[in-house]
Design an enzyme around this catalytic site. Structure first.
Site, mmCIF file in Angstrom:
data_model
loop_
_atom_site.group_PDB
_atom_site.id
_atom_site.type_symbol
_atom_site.label_atom_id
_atom_site.label_comp_id
_atom_site.label_asym_id
_atom_site.label_seq_id
_atom_site.Cartn_x
_atom_site.Cartn_y
_atom_site.Cartn_z
ATOM 1 N N GLY A 152 0.847 -1.199 0.000
ATOM 2 C CA GLY A 152 0.000 0.000 0.000
ATOM 3 C C GLY A 152 0.876 1.240 0.000
ATOM 4 N N ILE A 154 2.379 2.818 2.364
ATOM 5 C CA ILE A 154 3.584 2.701 3.190
ATOM 6 C C ILE A 154 4.561 1.704 2.558
ATOM 7 C CG2 ILE A 154 4.419 1.886 5.442
ATOM 8 C CD1 ILE A 154 1.822 3.183 6.646
ATOM 9 N N ARG A 174 -2.523 -8.538 -1.871
ATOM 10 C CA ARG A 174 -3.702 -9.244 -2.397
ATOM 11 C C ARG A 174 -3.531 -9.497 -3.894
ATOM 12 N NH1 ARG A 174 -6.555 -5.508 0.782
ATOM 13 N NH2 ARG A 174 -7.567 -6.385 2.624
ATOM 14 N N ILE A 229 6.416 -2.529 11.204
ATOM 15 C CA ILE A 229 5.957 -1.153 11.515
ATOM 16 C C ILE A 229 4.441 -1.060 11.263
ATOM 17 C CG2 ILE A 229 8.052 0.212 11.210
ATOM 18 C CD1 ILE A 229 5.652 -0.509 8.324
ATOM 19 N N ARG A 231 1.225 -3.710 12.439
ATOM 20 C CA ARG A 231 0.486 -4.033 13.656
ATOM 21 C C ARG A 231 1.112 -5.273 14.269
ATOM 22 N NH1 ARG A 231 -1.242 0.309 13.778
ATOM 23 N NH2 ARG A 231 -3.390 1.071 13.764
ATOM 24 N N ASP A 255 8.328 -2.091 15.971
ATOM 25 C CA ASP A 255 7.730 -0.855 16.499
ATOM 26 C C ASP A 255 6.332 -1.121 17.061
ATOM 27 O OD1 ASP A 255 6.153 2.074 15.260
ATOM 28 O OD2 ASP A 255 7.601 2.028 16.915
ATOM 29 N N GLU A 260 0.305 -3.828 23.383
ATOM 30 C CA GLU A 260 1.002 -2.589 23.738
ATOM 31 C C GLU A 260 0.329 -1.932 24.954
ATOM 32 O OE1 GLU A 260 0.949 -0.212 20.204
ATOM 33 O OE2 GLU A 260 1.932 -1.748 19.023
ATOM 34 N N HIS A 278 6.020 2.065 19.359
ATOM 35 C CA HIS A 278 4.974 2.450 18.404
ATOM 36 C C HIS A 278 5.086 3.941 18.073
ATOM 37 C CE1 HIS A 278 0.682 1.513 16.867
ATOM 38 N NE2 HIS A 278 1.279 2.383 16.097
HETATM 39 C C1 8YV Z 1 -1.328 5.577 15.634
HETATM 40 C C2 8YV Z 1 -0.956 4.119 13.892
HETATM 41 O O1 8YV Z 1 -2.450 6.200 15.142
HETATM 42 O O2 8YV Z 1 -1.714 5.276 12.012
HETATM 43 C C3 8YV Z 1 -1.928 4.342 12.790
HETATM 44 O O3 8YV Z 1 -2.883 3.579 12.715
HETATM 45 O O4 8YV Z 1 -0.700 3.046 14.296
HETATM 46 C C4 8YV Z 1 -0.365 5.269 14.559
HETATM 47 O O5 8YV Z 1 -0.092 6.368 13.758
HETATM 48 C C5 8YV Z 1 -0.610 6.309 16.667
HETATM 49 O O6 8YV Z 1 -0.578 5.440 17.722
HETATM 50 C C6 8YV Z 1 -1.239 7.628 17.019
HETATM 51 O O7 8YV Z 1 -1.274 7.811 18.393
#
Ligand code: 8YV
Length: 312
Positions: A152, A154, A174, A229, A231, A255, A260, A278
């Site tokens: 995607g 990123i 996918r 980076i 989930r 990260d 968490e 994170h």
């Molecule tokens: C969180 C993230 O939003 O974009 C996301 O989904 O994982 C991070 O950018 C971040 O924890 C903001 O507090």
């Protein structure tokens, strides 16, 4: 709609101040009894603001009969019940594009720190060990093979950075995108077989939960480094711990984690794992951009205007 905003989790102070200046803001995370508060006050809420890593459950939304928008401070929607929001015609917005570069930068920061053992080298100097010893050799990054799981925004930004290191770029997702100048792999196992560095950049959620597991770690070469980076839920953490302990892979740069801010003690004790709290989107510039986007969406909702970053 009423001008009440429900804040599910803390966000940047500047955003909270901006919301307080324009709306009646309720902080669910500060309520000693969230369920009781929702039952008593939920009917007033017009907009929900939450974070990508926290989300909002349908159990909360059921107490918000007139909520019309969930504005996510982030891009991850895995912690929001999108199907429920669709059924209730609740708009969901994200801060798309605002954090792509930062997350891709941190992916490379973790990759370089892991491969070139930057954290170990820093400790080596600070502990005065250089006075008696020579530093260990590390692993070259340039011209190696990078496998990107998830192409995607990123993933593509990570690939662009990899090009700058003259790397061989492999990916799976996918479906293939034939406009990309990178090597397509049919699935995550074939990607692992071709990766010196394996980067997890796919969205979190039911579809990807635990998909990077023992099988993937067995398919990776023993010198491989795994970077996450995206989930924590995408990687089977016990399998990753075992793979690191057994030498099935050489190291990891993480990260994100399943639970968490609680990080497994096994990772804490490993010298071949680089750990971050994170923070992939956590720069002044990006968080200000994310805050502006969230406020813009909440304001558009209450003003009855189209939502600029709606995803459903
Ligand atoms: C969180 C993230 O939003 O974009 C996301 O989904 O994982 C991070 O950018 C971040 O924890 C903001 O507090």
């Amino acid at each position: 709609p009423t001008q009440h905003v429900l804040l599910i989790a803390p966000v940047m102070d500047a955003l909270q101040q901006q919301l307080d200046a324009h709306y009646t803001v309720h902080r669910l995370y500060q309520q000693p009894d969230a369920a009781a508060w929702l039952a008593e006050n939920g009917a007033n809420v017009g907009a929900v603001v939450t974070r990508g890593d926290v989300g909002v459950t349908s159990a909360v939304l059921e107490n918000l009969p007139q909520v019309g928008v969930i504005a996510i401070f982030g891009v991850g929607t895995d912690a929001v019940d999108l199907e429920y929001a669709r059924r209730r015609h609740i708009a969901v917005t994200v801060t798309a594009g605002a954090l792509t570069d930062d997350v891709a930068d941190l992916a490379f920061g973790l990759l370089l720190s892991s491969a070139r053992q930057l954290c170990l080298g820093d400790r080596f100097v600070r502990e005065g060990r250089w006075l008696q010893e020579s530093p260990a050799l590390a692993t070259q990054v340039s011209r190696k093979r990078i496998g990107i799981f998830g192409m995607g925004n990123i993933g593509r930004a990570i690939a662009r950075r990899a090009s700058g290191f003259d790397m061989d770029i492999y990916y799976t997702d996918r479906q293939a995108d034939n406009t990309l100048p990178y090597h397509w792999c049919d699935d995550v196992l074939s990607l692992a077989q071709r990766s010196d560095f394996f980067v997890v950049a796919v969205s979190g959620g039911k579809e990807s939960q635990g998909i990077v597991n023992h099988e993937v770690f067995q398919a990776l070469p023993a010198h491989a480094l795994v970077i996450n980076i995206a989930r924590g839920s995408i990687i089977n953490e016990p399998d990753l711990i075992a793979a690191l302990q057994n030498g099935d892979i050489a190291g990891a740069g993480l990260d994100v984690f399943v639970d968490e801010p609680n990080v497994p003690a096994e990772f804490i004790g490993m010298d071949n794992v680089v750990l971050q709290p994170h923070v992939a989107s956590a720069t002044h510039e990006t968080r200000q951009r994310m805050s502006h986007i969230v406020f813009e969406n909440v304001q558009a909702y209450f003003n009855g205007q189209p939502l600029p970053h709606r995803i459903n």
